[in-house]
Design an enzyme around this catalytic site. Structure first.
Site, PDB file in Angstrom:
ATOM      1  N   HIS A   5     -11.362  -3.461   2.972  1.00 54.69           N
ATOM      2  CA  HIS A   5     -11.336  -3.050   4.379  1.00 54.69           C
ATOM      3  C   HIS A   5     -12.118  -1.756   4.620  1.00 54.69           C
ATOM      4  O   HIS A   5     -12.251  -1.332   5.762  1.00 54.69           O
ATOM      5  CB  HIS A   5      -9.880  -2.856   4.801  1.00 54.69           C
ATOM      6  CG  HIS A   5      -9.242  -1.720   4.057  1.00 54.69           C
ATOM      7  ND1 HIS A   5      -9.017  -1.773   2.701  1.00 54.69           N
ATOM      8  CD2 HIS A   5      -8.844  -0.493   4.454  1.00 54.69           C
ATOM      9  CE1 HIS A   5      -8.489  -0.628   2.304  1.00 54.69           C
ATOM     10  NE2 HIS A   5      -8.379   0.170   3.346  1.00 54.69           N
ATOM     11  N   ASP A   6     -12.574  -1.092   3.557  1.00 47.08           N
ATOM     12  CA  ASP A   6     -13.335   0.158   3.712  1.00 47.08           C
ATOM     13  C   ASP A   6     -14.825  -0.036   3.497  1.00 47.08           C
ATOM     14  O   ASP A   6     -15.582   0.944   3.488  1.00 47.08           O
ATOM     15  CB  ASP A   6     -12.855   1.189   2.681  1.00 47.08           C
ATOM     16  CG  ASP A   6     -11.474   1.700   2.992  1.00 47.08           C
ATOM     17  OD1 ASP A   6     -11.111   1.733   4.178  1.00 47.08           O
ATOM     18  OD2 ASP A   6     -10.761   2.065   2.044  1.00 47.08           O
ATOM     19  N   ASP A  52       0.861  -1.179   0.000  1.00 45.61           N
ATOM     20  CA  ASP A  52       0.000   0.000   0.000  1.00 45.61           C
ATOM     21  C   ASP A  52       0.899   1.231   0.000  1.00 45.61           C
ATOM     22  O   ASP A  52       1.877   1.283   0.751  1.00 45.61           O
ATOM     23  CB  ASP A  52      -0.881  -0.011   1.261  1.00 45.61           C
ATOM     24  CG  ASP A  52      -2.305   0.379   0.955  1.00 45.61           C
ATOM     25  OD1 ASP A  52      -2.497   1.459   0.375  1.00 45.61           O
ATOM     26  OD2 ASP A  52      -3.226  -0.396   1.292  1.00 45.61           O
ATOM     27  N   GLU A  98      -6.334   3.650  -6.096  1.00 45.26           N
ATOM     28  CA  GLU A  98      -7.624   3.846  -5.425  1.00 45.26           C
ATOM     29  C   GLU A  98      -8.033   5.301  -5.646  1.00 45.26           C
ATOM     30  O   GLU A  98      -7.273   6.226  -5.334  1.00 45.26           O
ATOM     31  CB  GLU A  98      -7.510   3.566  -3.935  1.00 45.26           C
ATOM     32  CG  GLU A  98      -8.877   3.595  -3.262  1.00 45.26           C
ATOM     33  CD  GLU A  98      -8.873   4.145  -1.849  1.00 45.26           C
ATOM     34  OE1 GLU A  98      -9.788   3.809  -1.093  1.00 45.26           O
ATOM     35  OE2 GLU A  98      -7.970   4.931  -1.490  1.00 45.26           O
ATOM     36  N   ASP A 102      -3.071   4.554  -2.376  1.00 47.85           N
ATOM     37  CA  ASP A 102      -4.161   5.076  -1.564  1.00 47.85           C
ATOM     38  C   ASP A 102      -4.622   6.461  -2.033  1.00 47.85           C
ATOM     39  O   ASP A 102      -3.783   7.363  -2.197  1.00 47.85           O
ATOM     40  CB  ASP A 102      -3.651   5.172  -0.121  1.00 47.85           C
ATOM     41  CG  ASP A 102      -4.742   5.474   0.869  1.00 47.85           C
ATOM     42  OD1 ASP A 102      -5.686   4.687   0.960  1.00 47.85           O
ATOM     43  OD2 ASP A 102      -4.652   6.517   1.556  1.00 47.85           O
TER      44      ASP A 102
HETATM   45  C1  GLC Z   1      -8.226   4.952   1.686  1.00 45.84           C
HETATM   46  C2  GLC Z   1      -8.025   3.747   2.576  1.00 45.84           C
HETATM   47  C3  GLC Z   1      -8.752   3.984   3.845  1.00 45.84           C
HETATM   48  C4  GLC Z   1      -8.158   5.192   4.517  1.00 45.84           C
HETATM   49  C5  GLC Z   1      -8.150   6.407   3.601  1.00 45.84           C
HETATM   50  C6  GLC Z   1      -7.224   7.460   4.099  1.00 45.84           C
HETATM   51  O1  GLC Z   1      -9.533   5.128   1.322  1.00 45.84           O
HETATM   52  O2  GLC Z   1      -8.429   2.600   1.913  1.00 45.84           O
HETATM   53  O3  GLC Z   1      -8.749   2.878   4.683  1.00 45.84           O
HETATM   54  O4  GLC Z   1      -8.874   5.504   5.662  1.00 45.84           O
HETATM   55  O5  GLC Z   1      -7.696   6.082   2.318  1.00 45.84           O
HETATM   56  O6  GLC Z   1      -5.896   7.054   3.978  1.00 45.84           O
END
Ligand code: GLC
Length: 564
Positions: A337-338, A105, A265, A211
């Site tokens: 995980h989100d 990540d 992402e 991320d």
């Molecule tokens: C992304 C991650 C998430 C995190 C956010 C801030 O969306 O997947 O878990 O809280 O970024 O880093």
């Protein structure tokens, strides 16, 4: 070979199946209640058996964990609770020995407020690190009151600006207050990030999951955003003015020099943006977009009200992304995980847990794009029946609920309990259920988040022992995807677009055609599908069907895959 077959732009990462490991909840070997790298090492045989090719680790860096590792204190060190760099080296080697790959990540929109850069930046306003972050003076209103520079909000509730008393300035945090945004306008910041990325690439990793990487560039005038949108501020940052330049530079300076995969992402990504960034000239390989996982957010009330998702709308969204990327590529996921657990959100985690979990597996593994499986989904793990905020750790849920209580919008947790049980990211973060021993075999200590009470029934040991389990179904579908090029590279075409229950589509490559039929409903459904009349049944979640022609009698959540 037909021309369409020879023209395929083959890439290892298009043919791969990715498995996401949330290390904190995977397997604890030290008894501290927190998963660790040795735990992952111990379970590599299991992952091998499942057949996945790439492991993506959520952040394992040194971090105070205000946002489960997405607040990085030191990019070149491993969180102590997870082990150390020797464990990590051992893990990479063991993964590679099995012919699998490992992606890390990359969290570079922000750091932890305990990162040495931020500590310096805060302490020494006229020092060199100040400009590593985004500092602004506040706005003074007509009454002379000072407030934040604009109306942007944190994704976790409240203003995106935090006042720093000693210097009289605000710093920007699009996420938690402990996650200050880096200033990507500063070339030294960018060089530091690339240097760190090269360091990991040289260690031999196979790529990055990046991320929130679409929010790196902010318009420097920091204009107010439309106050009525779900996440105020994203209107200006989700596709900022210098985004393509920053990502292009990053690619050239780092992963373009290696045979890696880059997975971006991108909250609030548009199809046009993803096409631009993953196309032939784009810097990225694939995008994790959010359109299908925000359909159950309310138009005005966002996170706070659950909206039912009509199947035709879900199919439209999936289909737009399946067909609209041109030369670009999809990352296909339903949960991570989100997000809440997929069987609870899109299926039925009660009466039809097996059927709906396997239906979702069929969808994930037969769409066009690289499939991302999230730990536990392969055994049909479901949402957790949370009773209080004390049982939770998710910065988003806690931030939203605590802000709402403080502002008097809600009285207490009870008022939002059902919502939180449906929505919270903690649903996906409860410990992996390995067997029916205490704490599901995850730990000998006290797990950092409670184990789902259904672990006695839903666990890996039971699933492996039962040839008709969700796990073995996933295994079969992963194998099928590896064997059948059409499922990777074939064109996607939607059938029955307006059908309220059935999601059906074809995948075609040259003369090879596959038909996927999913009854996304807790009721039996009869449907006419001429495309399957002459096709052969290959696999399904309810055995071989008796109906031999185009009229199908589908059982609740039945999934079938045909060829021909
Ligand atoms: C992304 C991650 C998430 C995190 C956010 C801030 O969306 O997947 O878990 O809280 O970024 O880093």
């Amino acid at each position: 070979m037909t021309s369409s077959q020879s023209d395929l732009d083959r890439r290892w990462w298009k043919e791969a199946v990715v498995y996401q490991i949330y290390p904190q909840s995977f397997d604890d070997t030290t008894g501290d209640g927190i998963g660790d790298l040795q735990g992952i090492l111990d379970r590599l045989d299991y992952l091998d058996e499942l057949g996945v090719d790439v492991l993506w680790l959520n952040p394992v860096y040194d971090s105070p964990h205000h946002d489960d590792g997405y607040d990085v204190r030191d990019y070149r060190a491993i969180r102590e609770a997870y082990g150390d760099m020797d464990d990590w080296n051992e893990l990479l080697e063991a993964v590679h020995d099995r012919g699998m790959k490992l992606i890390m990540d990359l969290v570079v929109n922000h750091t932890s407020d305990e990162h040495a850069w931020f500590v310096e930046a805060r302490e020494t306003p006229d020092g060199e690190y100040r400009d590593y972050y985004v500092w602004r003076e506040g706005e003074t209103d007509a009454d002379g009151n000072r407030g934040p520079p604009n109306n942007w909000e944190s994704g976790f509730g409240g203003s995106a600006w935090e006042y720093d008393e000693p210097s009289g300035e605000y710093y920007l945090h699009l996420f938690d207050v402990h996650q200050p945004d880096l200033n990507w306008e500063n070339p030294t910041v960018r060089e530091e990030v690339y240097d760190m990325m090269r360091w990991w690439l040289e260690k031999g990793i196979d790529g990055f999951r990046m991320d929130v990487v679409n929010v790196l560039s902010k318009p420097q005038e920091f204009p107010d955003d439309d106050p009525n949108r779900g996440w105020v501020g994203m209107g200006h940052v989700s596709d900022g003015p210098r985004l393509d330049e920053f990502l292009g530079e990053m690619a050239t300076e780092t992963f373009d020099r290696h045979e890696t995969m880059s997975v971006a992402e991108m909250p609030e990504a548009t199809l046009e943006q993803a096409r631009r960034l993953t196309g032939v000239d784009g810097p990225l390989d694939m995008v994790l977009h959010f359109e299908h996982v925000t359909l159950d957010y309310h138009d005005e009330d966002g996170w706070w009200t659950v909206r039912d998702i009509p199947l035709p709308e879900f199919k439209r969204v999936i289909t737009r992304w399946q067909t609209g990327l041109d030369e670009g590529w999809n990352a296909v996921y339903l949960g991570n995980h989100d997000q809440p657990r997929i069987v609870s959100r899109f299926g039925d985690d009660d009466e039809f847990r097996y059927e709906s979990a396997t239906l979702l597996a069929t969808l994930l593994l037969t769409l066009r794009g690289t499939p991302f499986l999230f730990q536990g989904d392969e055994i049909g793990m479901s949402n957790y029946p949370f009773e209080s905020l004390e049982e939770m750790a998710d910065a988003q849920t806690l931030g939203n609920v605590e802000t709402a209580i403080a502002e008097g919008r809600i009285d207490d947790f009870e008022e939002v309990k059902e919502l939180v049980r449906y929505r919270s990211r903690d649903n996906a973060r409860t410990p992996m259920q390995w067997d029916d021993s205490e704490h599901a075999g995850f730990t000998d200590g006290d797990p950092w988040l409670p184990v789902n009470p259904n672990y006695a029934e839903v666990n890996v040991a039971a699933a492996r022992a039962d040839p008709d389990s969700v796990f073995h179904y996933y295994r079969r579908l992963v194998d099928l995807r590896h064997d059948e090029e059409t499922l990777v590279y074939g064109e996607y075409d939607l059938l029955l677009p307006d059908h309220e229950r059935v999601f059906a589509y074809t995948r075609t490559l040259g003369d090879d055609r596959w038909v996927v039929v999913l009854n996304v409903a807790a009721e039996p459904t009869r449907v006419d599908l001429p495309k399957v009349a002459a096709a052969d049944f290959v696999v399904g979640n309810d055995g071989r069907p008796d109906d031999a022609d185009e009229r199908l009698d589908l059982r609740p959540y039945e999934a079938r895959v045909y060829r021909g």
